[in-house]
Structures are given as structure tokens and as C-alpha cells.
Design an enzyme around this catalytic site. Structure first.
Site, PDB file in Angstrom:
ATOM      1  N   PRO A   2     -22.866   3.934  -9.162  1.00  0.00           N
ATOM      2  CG  PRO A   2     -24.247   2.242 -10.119  1.00  0.00           C
ATOM      3  CD  PRO A   2     -24.290   3.574  -9.539  1.00  0.00           C
ATOM      4  CD  GLU A   3     -17.465   6.797 -11.087  1.00  0.00           C
ATOM      5  OE1 GLU A   3     -16.392   6.714 -11.620  1.00  0.00           O
ATOM      6  OE2 GLU A   3     -17.588   7.544 -10.192  1.00  0.00           O
ATOM      7  CE  LYS A  61     -22.920   6.650 -15.467  1.00  0.00           C
ATOM      8  NZ  LYS A  61     -22.735   7.398 -14.803  1.00  0.00           N
ATOM      9  NE  ARG A 290     -22.243  14.292  -9.793  1.00  0.00           N
ATOM     10  CZ  ARG A 290     -21.820  13.472 -10.799  1.00  0.00           C
ATOM     11  NH1 ARG A 290     -21.483  12.379 -10.347  1.00  0.00           N
ATOM     12  NH2 ARG A 290     -21.753  13.736 -11.901  1.00  0.00           N
TER      13      ARG A 290
END
Ligand SMILES: [Zn+2]
Length: 310
Positions: A2-3, A61, A290
Site C-alpha cells: 500500500p502507498e 502510508k 523490484r
């Protein structure tokens, strides 16, 4: 992961249910979901049981719920943690539920928050509230305020303000860009400098201003730095607006994990697809375990201009 926009959706969904609610009981179903709780400060269950939740507050976040004036329940959502609002009769058979908070709200009656985590990298904790370094309001709480507003959980105090925060210091951010030789994407992901921006929204903002993520931050002019910051705000704001509409009024099933913004992405996850601006196939490159997504034509690495030789 989640951002900012995803966590804000969660915060906005929780706020009406938790603000003013009292914690009637706590079930810790999996003690691994308390890894960030410092047991030296007291037992999680006893600290939380009976407490009145004052608000739901977010910085970047990170999400917290002040209880009383000097402590807060902090949610570390990790990779897959969710805080789901349930009615008390909701089946309790979710095998990924780690902690349950049973609430009693003066208007909404009995409610339940389930901290659900498919993996176990997330955690809840009770933490001390400490004054913010700049003396300003610590985070976003949609106008709900109290004596806790100028304080932040100690665990979160090293996290920088997010770019949507009215107290975010643009000048300090631009100064930091000018000082850092590392790639600009890496700088955007540095939560100690600017919070709330993760891999997805960094790729989107870099695409918007035609910057290569490896472009040294210090090679950006002040004007380019300002354009980048504006793009970050724009991307976060748009994602928030879309999340907000999807989740508006849906306060019994708060869930920040859905891909509602996915159809609006220009760069992230679009490897091989045409760049929405120039049609060149987008590429994916590995980045800090990533991936980065960019247009090889619009987002080229540019060498800093050499000073003219005398
Ligand atoms: Zn392009």
C-alpha cells in the site's frame, strides 16, 4: 504494497467508525502481529482495552489512532496488512485475521476491526506519542483534532511528511534533491525525505515529467525538481480521488488492496505496451529487488551539462 492513496482510503473508511469509539475487547489471534509492539511499555491487550479512540490519522502510508493524549495504536500494514471494518455478526472464520478490536461506538453501536494479514510482515502496536519535530500537526485526520494533533507515534517520527501534507517543506525537499547524487527514483522512495510514495507512484510521476529514474537527483535544475514534486502530488491526488469515489460510503468493508487505480496507470505494470504519449513500447528494468517501468524514448538518462570550456 500500500502507498499513500491506498492507506488514505483505509483511514477515511475507518475514521467515522473509530472516532469516539471505545475498545470493548481485544483478541490477539496471532502474536506475530505484535512484533512492532514494545512489551516493555505494557501488555497490548491491557493498554487497548477500555481506551477511547480519538481519531484516525495518517502520515504517508502510516496510520495511527490516538488513544487518550499520549498513546496511539499504530498500524504497520507491511506488504499485505489490512484493517477491515466489520459488523459484529460478520463471520469470524478468516484464517488470516491476526488481531480483532471489538468497538463500542456511541452512534454506530458495536463494530469490529479485524487486522488481517496474508503474510505476517504487518503489525499493530501501542506506542508513545511524542511532539512533532517542526511543531506542526503530525498528519492527516480530515479536520478531526484534539490535544494529540501536534504529536506523532515515536515509531513513526522519523518518517518525513508526505507531499500532500500542508506542512510539507518544498524548499527542504528541493535542497535535498540538489545534494543527492543517487538516482531520483531512489530519492523519491526515501521515506525519511518524503513519505507515501512507493514504486507505483514514483514510476507514474517520473513518466509524467519524462525523467529516467536513475537520473542523478543533483543533476535536476530547481525548475525540474519543482515539476517532479508537482507531478508526485498530481498522481497521488488523482489516485486518491479515484479511491475516494470507489470507497465512498462503504464503511463496513474497508479494504485498501483493490486495484481501482490500475486502469489509470501510464507506466507502472505496462512493460511491452505502448507509451501513452509517444507509442514506444515501455520497458521494465530491475530496481532494488523490484521493477521500474519507463518509456525508453521519453525518459532517457541525460548526462549533466558540462560547463563550457574556457
Ligand atoms: Zn514515450
Amino acid at each position: 504494497m500500500p502507498e499513500l492513496p491506498e492507506v488514505e482510503v483505509v483511514r477515511a473508511g475507518l475514521a467515522p467508525a473509530v472516532t469516539g469509539a471505545r475498545v470493548a475487547a481485544v483478541d490477539v489471534l496471532d502474536a506475530r502481529a505484535l512484533t512492532r509492539h514494545d512489551a516493555a511499555s505494557g501488555d497490548f491487550e491491557s493498554l487497548v482495552t477500555g481506551a477511547r479512540i480519538e481519531a484516525a490519522v495518517r502520515r504517508g502510508k502510516f496510520l495511527w489512532m490516538p488513544i487518550g493524549v499520549d498513546r496511539a495504536i499504530v498500524g504497520h500494514l507491511g506488504m499485505s496488512g489490512q484493517l477491515l471494518l466489520r459488523t459484529p455478526d460478520h463471520p469470524g472464520d478468516d484464517r488470516h485475521a491476526r488481531i480483532r478490536l471489538h468497538l463500542d461506538h456511541p452512534e454506530h453501536g458495536e463494530l469490529r476491526i479485524d487486522f488481517v494479514d496474508q503474510r505476517t510482515f504487518g503489525s499493530l502496536a501501542v506506542d508513545r506519542l511524542v511532539p512533532t519535530a517542526d511543531g506542526e500537526v503530525a498528519g492527516f485526520s480530515a479536520g478531526v483534532t484534539g490535544p494529540w494533533a501536534g504529536t506523532i507515534p515515536a515509531q513513526v517520527s522519523h518518517i518525513a511528511r508526505d507531499p500532500l501534507d500542508p506542512a510539507f517543506d518544498d524548499r527542504a525537499f528541493l535542497d535535498a534533491l540538489a545534494r543527492r547524487a543517487s538516482g531520483v527514483k531512489r530519492v523519491l522512495l526515501d521515506q525519511g525525505l518524503v513519505s507515501g510514495v512507493g514504486n507505483i507512484y514514483a514510476d507514474e510521476a517520473l513518466w509524467a515529467v519524462r525523467l529516467h529514474g536513475e537520473q542523478p537527483a543533483s543533476s535536476l535544475t530547481r525548475r525540474r525538481g519543482r515539476e517532479l514534486l508537482a507531478a508526485v502530488r498530481d498522481v497521488l491526488g488523482k489516485a486518491l480521488a479515484e479511491g475516494g469515489t470507489s470507497f465512498d460510503a462503504q464503511y463496513v468493508n474497508v479494504n485498501g488492496a483493490s486495484g481501482y487505480f490500475a486502469q489509470s496507470l501510464n507506466a507502472y505494470g505496462r512493460a511491452g505496451l505502448p507509451c501513452p504519449r509517444c507509442g514506444t513500447p515501455m520497458v521494465r528494468e530491475s530496481f532494488m529487488n523490484r521493477s521500474s517501468h519507463r518509456c525508453p524514448r521519453c525518459q532517457r538518462l541525460r548526462m549533466p551539462r558540462q560547463p563550457a570550456s574556457a
